[in-house]
Design a protein around this motif. Structure first.
Motif, short mmCIF file in Angstrom:
data_model
loop_
_atom_site.label_atom_id
_atom_site.label_comp_id
_atom_site.label_asym_id
_atom_site.label_seq_id
_atom_site.Cartn_x
_atom_site.Cartn_y
_atom_site.Cartn_z
N VAL A 229 0.87 -1.21 0.11
CA VAL A 229 0.07 -0.21 0.11
C VAL A 229 0.71 1.05 -0.07
O VAL A 229 1.93 1.31 0.74
CB VAL A 229 -0.94 0.18 1.16
CG1 VAL A 229 -1.79 1.23 1.25
CG2 VAL A 229 -1.84 -1.08 1.08
N VAL A 230 0.81 2.02 -1.08
CA VAL A 230 1.41 3.46 -1.08
C VAL A 230 0.68 4.58 -0.89
O VAL A 230 -0.44 4.51 -0.96
CB VAL A 230 2.26 3.18 -2.32
CG1 VAL A 230 2.91 2.14 -2.43
CG2 VAL A 230 1.30 3.40 -3.89
N GLY B 59 -15.64 -3.88 3.41
CA GLY B 59 -16.94 -3.30 2.78
C GLY B 59 -16.64 -2.48 1.33
O GLY B 59 -15.55 -2.79 0.79
N THR B 60 -17.27 -1.47 1.19
CA THR B 60 -17.19 -1.04 -0.38
C THR B 60 -15.81 -0.19 -0.40
O THR B 60 -15.44 0.44 0.53
CB THR B 60 -18.44 0.05 -0.50
OG1 THR B 60 -19.62 -0.81 -0.56
CG2 THR B 60 -18.51 0.68 -1.78
N GLN B 61 -15.29 -0.31 -1.30
CA GLN B 61 -13.88 0.25 -1.51
C GLN B 61 -13.42 0.63 -2.87
O GLN B 61 -14.01 0.14 -4.00
CB GLN B 61 -12.78 -0.72 -1.01
CG GLN B 61 -12.72 -2.00 -1.67
CD GLN B 61 -11.77 -2.88 -1.25
OE1 GLN B 61 -11.53 -3.26 -0.34
NE2 GLN B 61 -10.87 -3.21 -2.27
N CYS B 62 -12.51 1.57 -2.97
CA CYS B 62 -11.97 2.02 -4.20
C CYS B 62 -10.56 2.11 -4.29
O CYS B 62 -10.02 2.86 -3.30
CB CYS B 62 -12.52 3.37 -4.77
SG CYS B 62 -12.37 3.96 -6.15
N VAL B 63 -9.62 1.23 -4.88
CA VAL B 63 -8.45 1.23 -4.54
C VAL B 63 -7.76 1.22 -6.33
O VAL B 63 -8.30 0.52 -7.11
CB VAL B 63 -7.90 -0.10 -4.18
CG1 VAL B 63 -6.56 -0.25 -4.18
CG2 VAL B 63 -8.67 -0.51 -2.87
N GLU C 82 2.35 -5.69 -6.38
CA GLU C 82 1.01 -4.75 -6.51
C GLU C 82 0.85 -3.77 -5.95
O GLU C 82 0.94 -3.80 -4.64
CB GLU C 82 -0.15 -5.80 -6.32
CG GLU C 82 -1.39 -5.15 -6.53
CD GLU C 82 -2.61 -6.14 -6.12
OE1 GLU C 82 -3.23 -5.95 -5.15
OE2 GLU C 82 -2.92 -6.98 -7.09
N LEU C 83 1.15 -2.59 -6.37
CA LEU C 83 1.05 -1.37 -5.65
C LEU C 83 -0.58 -0.95 -5.47
O LEU C 83 -1.00 -0.91 -6.51
CB LEU C 83 1.75 -0.23 -6.29
CG LEU C 83 3.31 -0.65 -6.69
CD1 LEU C 83 3.97 0.68 -7.35
CD2 LEU C 83 4.05 -0.87 -5.26
N SER C 84 -0.77 -0.51 -4.23
CA SER C 84 -2.23 -0.29 -4.11
C SER C 84 -2.21 1.32 -3.42
O SER C 84 -1.33 1.39 -2.29
CB SER C 84 -3.16 -1.08 -3.20
OG SER C 84 -2.95 -2.55 -3.86
N ARG C 85 -3.12 1.93 -3.91
CA ARG C 85 -3.46 3.33 -3.20
C ARG C 85 -5.08 3.60 -2.96
O ARG C 85 -5.73 3.50 -3.84
CB ARG C 85 -3.12 4.51 -3.93
CG ARG C 85 -3.32 5.80 -3.24
CD ARG C 85 -2.63 7.17 -3.98
NE ARG C 85 -3.43 7.22 -5.13
CZ ARG C 85 -4.41 8.26 -5.11
NH1 ARG C 85 -4.38 8.98 -4.02
NH2 ARG C 85 -4.94 8.41 -6.14
N PRO D 273 -11.90 2.84 1.63
CA PRO D 273 -11.52 3.65 2.56
C PRO D 273 -10.36 4.25 2.81
O PRO D 273 -9.19 3.32 2.17
CB PRO D 273 -11.91 2.93 4.09
CG PRO D 273 -11.66 1.50 3.49
CD PRO D 273 -12.19 1.42 1.95
N PRO D 274 -9.88 5.11 3.49
CA PRO D 274 -8.41 5.81 3.29
C PRO D 274 -7.60 4.61 4.15
O PRO D 274 -8.17 3.97 5.27
CB PRO D 274 -8.54 7.01 4.06
CG PRO D 274 -9.96 7.09 4.87
CD PRO D 274 -10.74 6.24 4.10
N ALA D 275 -6.35 4.86 4.13
CA ALA D 275 -5.33 4.14 4.96
C ALA D 275 -5.49 4.44 6.26
O ALA D 275 -5.77 5.54 6.74
CB ALA D 275 -3.78 4.24 4.35
#
Length: 150
Positions: free
Chosen positions: A15-16, A51-55, A70-73, A77-79
């Protein structure tokens, strides 16, 4: 006993905070951007338990094609926690290690991207030169140069 054998390791997820800076950093190491996409919706949240997420996701591959990051931002929900300042003896995933051709040259290039040596470049017997660096985004990366392989 189940007849289930491991086929391969697909990737390591990281996670970045900054997708563009992280892609540039790993490209400087020598990984290739394979693709980018956004994964969202309730189905994805059922996998992660969020739950519902956007990455936003970027897949980076090593030159041999056998390993991927695999880089994920996370947009939503926020980090919620940050382990980037943890010392190298903290519990959990430690780092990703890459074998490189010229450790000194690569460290110099990565420092131009904001990387910092954690300790120093050290030689282990007549086999390797090794170091840990922290990328600008705080990620801990190991570099190894195998001696006698040039």
């Amino acid at each position: 006993m189940a007849n289930n054998k491991l086929l391969r390791m697909d990737n390591v997820g990281i996670v970045v905070e900054s997708m563009e800076e992280s892609i540039a950093f790993f490209e400087e190491i020598g990984l290739k951007l394979e693709g980018r996409t956004t994964v969202e919706g309730e189905w994805a949240g059922r996998v992660t338990g969020l739950g519902t997420q956007c990455v936003e996701i970027a897949m980076m591959a090593t030159p041999d094609g056998h390993s991927r990051l695999e880089l994920s931002r996370f947009l939503t929900p926020p980090a919620v926690s940050d382990h980037r300042d943890a010392p190298v003896n903290a519990l959990g995933y430690l780092r990703v290690m890459f074998t490189v051709a010229d450790i000194d040259e690569l460290v110099a290039r990565l420092m131009k991207h904001g990387a910092q040596l954690v300790g120093e470049v050290v030689q282990y017997e007549q086999a390797y030169r090794l170091c840990y660096i922290r990328g600008k985004d705080g990620l801990l990366i190991g570099l190894a140069e195998q001696l006698g392989q040039h």
